[in-house]
Design a protein around this motif. Sequence first.
Motif, PDB file in Angstrom:
ATOM      1  N   ALA A 225     -53.881  58.806  28.979  1.00 54.86           N
ATOM      2  CA  ALA A 225     -54.483  57.410  29.475  1.00 54.86           C
ATOM      3  C   ALA A 225     -54.344  57.210  30.760  1.00 54.86           C
ATOM      4  CB  ALA A 225     -53.872  56.341  28.622  1.00 54.86           C
ATOM      5  N   LEU A 226     -55.542  56.832  31.502  1.00 53.19           N
ATOM      6  CA  LEU A 226     -55.390  56.366  32.924  1.00 53.19           C
ATOM      7  C   LEU A 226     -55.035  54.586  32.896  1.00 53.19           C
ATOM      8  CD1 LEU A 226     -56.232  56.655  35.666  1.00 53.19           C
ATOM      9  CD2 LEU A 226     -58.604  56.283  35.192  1.00 53.19           C
ATOM     10  N   LEU A 227     -54.408  54.522  33.748  1.00 55.69           N
ATOM     11  CA  LEU A 227     -53.818  53.222  33.797  1.00 55.69           C
ATOM     12  C   LEU A 227     -54.181  52.606  35.384  1.00 55.69           C
ATOM     13  CD1 LEU A 227     -50.268  53.349  32.354  1.00 55.69           C
ATOM     14  CD2 LEU A 227     -52.394  53.174  31.134  1.00 55.69           C
ATOM     15  N   ILE A 228     -55.304  51.786  35.190  1.00 54.15           N
ATOM     16  CA  ILE A 228     -55.491  51.150  36.581  1.00 54.15           C
ATOM     17  C   ILE A 228     -54.754  49.509  36.765  1.00 54.15           C
ATOM     18  CG2 ILE A 228     -57.382  50.361  38.032  1.00 54.15           C
ATOM     19  CD1 ILE A 228     -59.120  52.571  37.065  1.00 54.15           C
ATOM     20  N   GLU A 229     -54.070  49.535  37.480  1.00 56.75           N
ATOM     21  CA  GLU A 229     -53.438  47.961  37.657  1.00 56.75           C
ATOM     22  C   GLU A 229     -52.701  47.837  36.382  1.00 56.75           C
ATOM     23  OE1 GLU A 229     -53.097  46.830  40.534  1.00 56.75           O
ATOM     24  OE2 GLU A 229     -54.963  46.593  41.720  1.00 56.75           O
ATOM     25  N   PRO A 230     -52.031  48.524  36.031  1.00 55.74           N
ATOM     26  CA  PRO A 230     -50.934  48.351  34.744  1.00 55.74           C
ATOM     27  C   PRO A 230     -49.977  47.088  35.233  1.00 55.74           C
ATOM     28  CG  PRO A 230     -50.189  50.327  35.800  1.00 55.74           C
ATOM     29  CD  PRO A 230     -51.662  50.069  36.427  1.00 55.74           C
ATOM     30  N   LEU A 231     -49.386  47.017  36.359  1.00 61.55           N
ATOM     31  CA  LEU A 231     -48.535  45.908  36.651  1.00 61.55           C
ATOM     32  C   LEU A 231     -49.244  44.535  36.673  1.00 61.55           C
ATOM     33  CD1 LEU A 231     -46.319  47.832  38.942  1.00 61.55           C
ATOM     34  CD2 LEU A 231     -46.444  47.813  36.525  1.00 61.55           C
ATOM     35  N   ASN A 232     -50.635  44.372  36.548  1.00 60.97           N
ATOM     36  CA  ASN A 232     -51.279  43.051  36.716  1.00 60.97           C
ATOM     37  C   ASN A 232     -51.828  42.865  35.305  1.00 60.97           C
ATOM     38  OD1 ASN A 232     -52.997  40.860  37.334  1.00 60.97           O
ATOM     39  ND2 ASN A 232     -53.417  41.815  39.517  1.00 60.97           N
ATOM     40  N   PRO A 233     -51.141  41.720  34.847  1.00 59.35           N
ATOM     41  CA  PRO A 233     -51.586  41.396  33.285  1.00 59.35           C
ATOM     42  C   PRO A 233     -53.043  40.890  33.224  1.00 59.35           C
ATOM     43  CG  PRO A 233     -50.144  39.685  34.145  1.00 59.35           C
ATOM     44  CD  PRO A 233     -50.178  40.707  35.106  1.00 59.35           C
ATOM     45  N   LYS A 234     -53.768  40.352  34.320  1.00 62.34           N
ATOM     46  CA  LYS A 234     -54.988  40.017  34.565  1.00 62.34           C
ATOM     47  C   LYS A 234     -56.065  40.817  34.598  1.00 62.34           C
ATOM     48  CE  LYS A 234     -53.452  35.158  34.952  1.00 62.34           C
ATOM     49  NZ  LYS A 234     -53.621  33.932  35.547  1.00 62.34           N
TER      50      LYS A 234
ATOM     51  N   GLU B 280     -60.054  45.007  21.967  1.00 60.32           N
ATOM     52  CA  GLU B 280     -60.652  43.579  21.950  1.00 60.32           C
ATOM     53  C   GLU B 280     -59.466  42.615  21.764  1.00 60.32           C
ATOM     54  OE1 GLU B 280     -63.581  43.074  22.990  1.00 60.32           O
ATOM     55  OE2 GLU B 280     -63.876  45.264  23.453  1.00 60.32           O
ATOM     56  N   GLU B 281     -58.544  42.769  21.055  1.00 59.08           N
ATOM     57  CA  GLU B 281     -57.464  41.994  20.517  1.00 59.08           C
ATOM     58  C   GLU B 281     -56.168  42.020  21.506  1.00 59.08           C
ATOM     59  OE1 GLU B 281     -56.904  42.524  16.672  1.00 59.08           O
ATOM     60  OE2 GLU B 281     -58.809  41.863  15.959  1.00 59.08           O
ATOM     61  N   TYR B 282     -56.097  43.096  22.231  1.00 59.45           N
ATOM     62  CA  TYR B 282     -54.784  43.544  22.973  1.00 59.45           C
ATOM     63  C   TYR B 282     -54.730  42.426  24.127  1.00 59.45           C
ATOM     64  CZ  TYR B 282     -51.414  45.958  25.836  1.00 59.45           C
ATOM     65  OH  TYR B 282     -50.321  46.267  26.601  1.00 59.45           O
ATOM     66  N   SER B 283     -53.299  42.154  24.406  1.00 57.50           N
ATOM     67  CA  SER B 283     -53.220  41.089  25.468  1.00 57.50           C
ATOM     68  C   SER B 283     -52.200  41.778  26.159  1.00 57.50           C
ATOM     69  CB  SER B 283     -52.900  39.961  25.217  1.00 57.50           C
ATOM     70  OG  SER B 283     -52.296  38.881  26.138  1.00 57.50           O
ATOM     71  N   HIS B 284     -52.188  42.022  27.534  1.00 57.95           N
ATOM     72  CA  HIS B 284     -51.301  42.741  28.203  1.00 57.95           C
ATOM     73  C   HIS B 284     -50.133  41.975  28.842  1.00 57.95           C
ATOM     74  CE1 HIS B 284     -49.917  46.413  30.169  1.00 57.95           C
ATOM     75  NE2 HIS B 284     -50.029  45.965  31.363  1.00 57.95           N
ATOM     76  N   SER B 285     -49.032  42.182  28.297  1.00 57.10           N
ATOM     77  CA  SER B 285     -47.963  41.698  29.056  1.00 57.10           C
ATOM     78  C   SER B 285     -46.617  42.641  29.132  1.00 57.10           C
ATOM     79  CB  SER B 285     -47.634  40.546  28.294  1.00 57.10           C
ATOM     80  OG  SER B 285     -47.220  40.862  26.810  1.00 57.10           O
ATOM     81  N   ARG B 286     -45.405  42.222  29.632  1.00 56.12           N
ATOM     82  CA  ARG B 286     -44.082  42.675  29.471  1.00 56.12           C
ATOM     83  C   ARG B 286     -43.952  43.251  28.086  1.00 56.12           C
ATOM     84  NH1 ARG B 286     -39.719  41.059  33.873  1.00 56.12           N
ATOM     85  NH2 ARG B 286     -41.024  40.940  35.731  1.00 56.12           N
ATOM     86  N   ALA B 287     -44.348  42.558  26.808  1.00 56.63           N
ATOM     87  CA  ALA B 287     -43.780  42.523  25.626  1.00 56.63           C
ATOM     88  C   ALA B 287     -44.074  43.965  25.172  1.00 56.63           C
ATOM     89  CB  ALA B 287     -44.672  41.566  24.608  1.00 56.63           C
ATOM     90  N   VAL B 288     -45.010  44.795  25.694  1.00 58.21           N
ATOM     91  CA  VAL B 288     -45.289  46.137  25.215  1.00 58.21           C
ATOM     92  C   VAL B 288     -44.202  47.098  25.384  1.00 58.21           C
ATOM     93  CG1 VAL B 288     -46.456  46.878  27.237  1.00 58.21           C
ATOM     94  CG2 VAL B 288     -47.251  47.913  25.049  1.00 58.21           C
ATOM     95  N   ILE B 289     -43.368  46.793  26.555  1.00 57.00           N
ATOM     96  CA  ILE B 289     -42.103  47.566  26.779  1.00 57.00           C
ATOM     97  C   ILE B 289     -41.166  47.364  25.684  1.00 57.00           C
ATOM     98  CG2 ILE B 289     -43.048  47.921  29.131  1.00 57.00           C
ATOM     99  CD1 ILE B 289     -40.687  45.975  30.085  1.00 57.00           C
ATOM    100  N   GLN B 290     -41.262  46.315  25.145  1.00 59.24           N
ATOM    101  CA  GLN B 290     -40.068  46.232  24.204  1.00 59.24           C
ATOM    102  C   GLN B 290     -40.040  47.178  23.163  1.00 59.24           C
ATOM    103  OE1 GLN B 290     -37.525  44.104  25.093  1.00 59.24           O
ATOM    104  NE2 GLN B 290     -38.879  43.747  27.188  1.00 59.24           N
ATOM    105  N   ASN B 291     -41.110  47.834  22.912  1.00 58.34           N
ATOM    106  CA  ASN B 291     -41.231  48.831  21.869  1.00 58.34           C
ATOM    107  C   ASN B 291     -40.570  50.214  22.044  1.00 58.34           C
ATOM    108  OD1 ASN B 291     -42.216  47.145  19.861  1.00 58.34           O
ATOM    109  ND2 ASN B 291     -44.331  47.515  20.529  1.00 58.34           N
ATOM    110  N   ILE B 292     -40.140  50.198  23.614  1.00 58.98           N
ATOM    111  CA  ILE B 292     -39.797  51.417  24.057  1.00 58.98           C
ATOM    112  C   ILE B 292     -38.256  51.565  23.431  1.00 58.98           C
ATOM    113  CG2 ILE B 292     -39.120  52.876  26.215  1.00 58.98           C
ATOM    114  CD1 ILE B 292     -41.361  51.611  27.478  1.00 58.98           C
TER     115      ILE B 292
END
Length: 624
Positions: free
Chosen positions: A303-312, A329-341
């Motif tokens: 996966a290519l991540l462009i501006e992954p640190l910017n939630p907007k 379409e339903e995904y909302s990017h936030s710090r919460a995703v890293i809690q599954n690490i």
Amino acid sequence: MRIHKEYRKLENVEEVNVYDVHEKEFYIQAPKEFEMEKIPFPIVMKNIKTDINIFVPYKDGEDFIIHGLGNSALKRGNIQQEDIEGRLLSKASPMFHQLLHEALFEVYKTHEIKHVRFLYHHKEKLARLTNVKIIYEMGRIFILSDHIDTSESTLYIPEDENRDEDKANLIEYFAQTGSYYKINGKYSWTQGIYNIINRPRDEYDEYYNIIFDLTIPEDKPLIEKINKIMDSGTSHYESIIRIRTHDGTLKYLEMNLYSKFDNNGNLISRYGLIKDVTTYSHKKITRPVDFLLSGFKNSKKLALLIEPLNPKQYEFSKGFYHLIEEDPEEYSHSRAVIQNIVEEDVINNIIQLIDGQINELEETFTYNVKGNENNQKICEIYLERFEFGSDTHSIGFLTDVTEERTKQLELMEANEHQNVLIKEVHHRVKNNLQVLNSFLNLEKRAYKDKPSIIIDHMQSRLSSLAILHEKTYNTTDFKNINLKEYIEDQDGQLRSLIGLRDGIEFESEVDEDLVLTIEVITPLLLVIDELTMNAIKHAFPDKTKPNKKITKKITKIDNENAELILQDNGVGINDPDKITKNLGCEIIKNLTKQLDGHIELFEHEHGTGYKLTFPIYMDHTIEG
């Protein structure tokens, strides 16, 4: 010298890439052929940043006479104005004649301004960039050159030079984001803005808001509201506006506007971050980011991540959503995703990157998909945070390496198991040789006058162990050994060694599904060897007797035990007590004890027989 040309439609500029060229090739000595009038304002031309190079068309544009060169061009060529003026371009600089003639001739014929960008490369690295504007005026060709030079003495550019700027431009180009500043009433627009509005730069863009100017009539009241709010002292405001570009495309823009005020509340500057968030319009819109992300569309593991640190302002390729198993379409990017690490240290490092405490991160981690510990993936991530101007950008890659890591672990386990097997082979070879050596020492004392018996016994034992080593160690499976194959090979060896010589036949019947471990089959084969050699020695004293036969039958009694019946059609036993005390029987008893079995002698109508009961399984020394 190698040249590659390409027209950049979006910027309305011809881009010329020049490879493998050195300064000494720029100009060569050539005779002066024309007297030129003095260039007006020589002191001014030497002190302005932009190079102004003047050429006079010759023979209707077939060539061009050098009237004068700008200061930096003279400096790079290590020449003086008098060394170059009045010379034909084709003779004084064949390289520049090759690069420029087509463009000069076009401007000479059309009288239209032409933009060219020259990119000079040294050892495949960009060394210098020159933006050129070619103008026809007063019967002359003027070339206005702006140089971005990394060194005055060489074309080599340091590896990290302009690195952050290049990344910022990359992100803006592909992600359809851009920004602007307004200071002292003038605007400064980044390239991303021009990607959004789909037109090249214009020299008057600094005097008005080129985004707001394209706002559709329905959203003009919103623009007035935004300006009032921002002028009233509000430092930050978010909104979405609609614009229509010059080619008629309707776009939705997300605006993040910021104002900076002094201590007295006076506006100092304004900054805007703009992103094209258009999804659908009256026609399909293809964004530059789509071209880049489409390169990853078939990849479910990268996966290519462009501006992954910017939630907007983030843009991720499909591989990211496939990895975390979320609907884009339903995904909302936030710090919460890293809690599954799973790894806490990785989470802490990512948080440090987000907070600006570190600028680069490269980690391998375990990811619980949607928090499910039973659905884990192994991932590698590379993220980089960098500053350009007053903006913070980020870019990175995420890779699903679950399959590769699983194979790697399996390989490591296989290698470890192989090492154990090798040690086990060495151990067993040593033990078996010690056993054979013990038998040999016993028989040397018992049969010191009969060396042929010793040789026969040793050949039989060695043959059986050779079969065992070859078959078992080639498969590296010490736990599931099919006995029938071994007995058939053992019979073959006995026929070769003794059967043909003494006229004895060997027949065996073994259950097809009888599978033993190495701990069982090793002593079992040696027991069979000893019983067979005993029968050969005692059952057939008359070497001329026909139809001599030794038979074996091995069957499963139950799931834990098996039985061997070995018998001959020889002369039988006159004194059982005497024969059970000979050396061969002592060896058989010891091997039977090692086998944890039970053996008994019995007589039948034609000859002698032994019945051996033994366990199918014994403790195995190798794990796995």
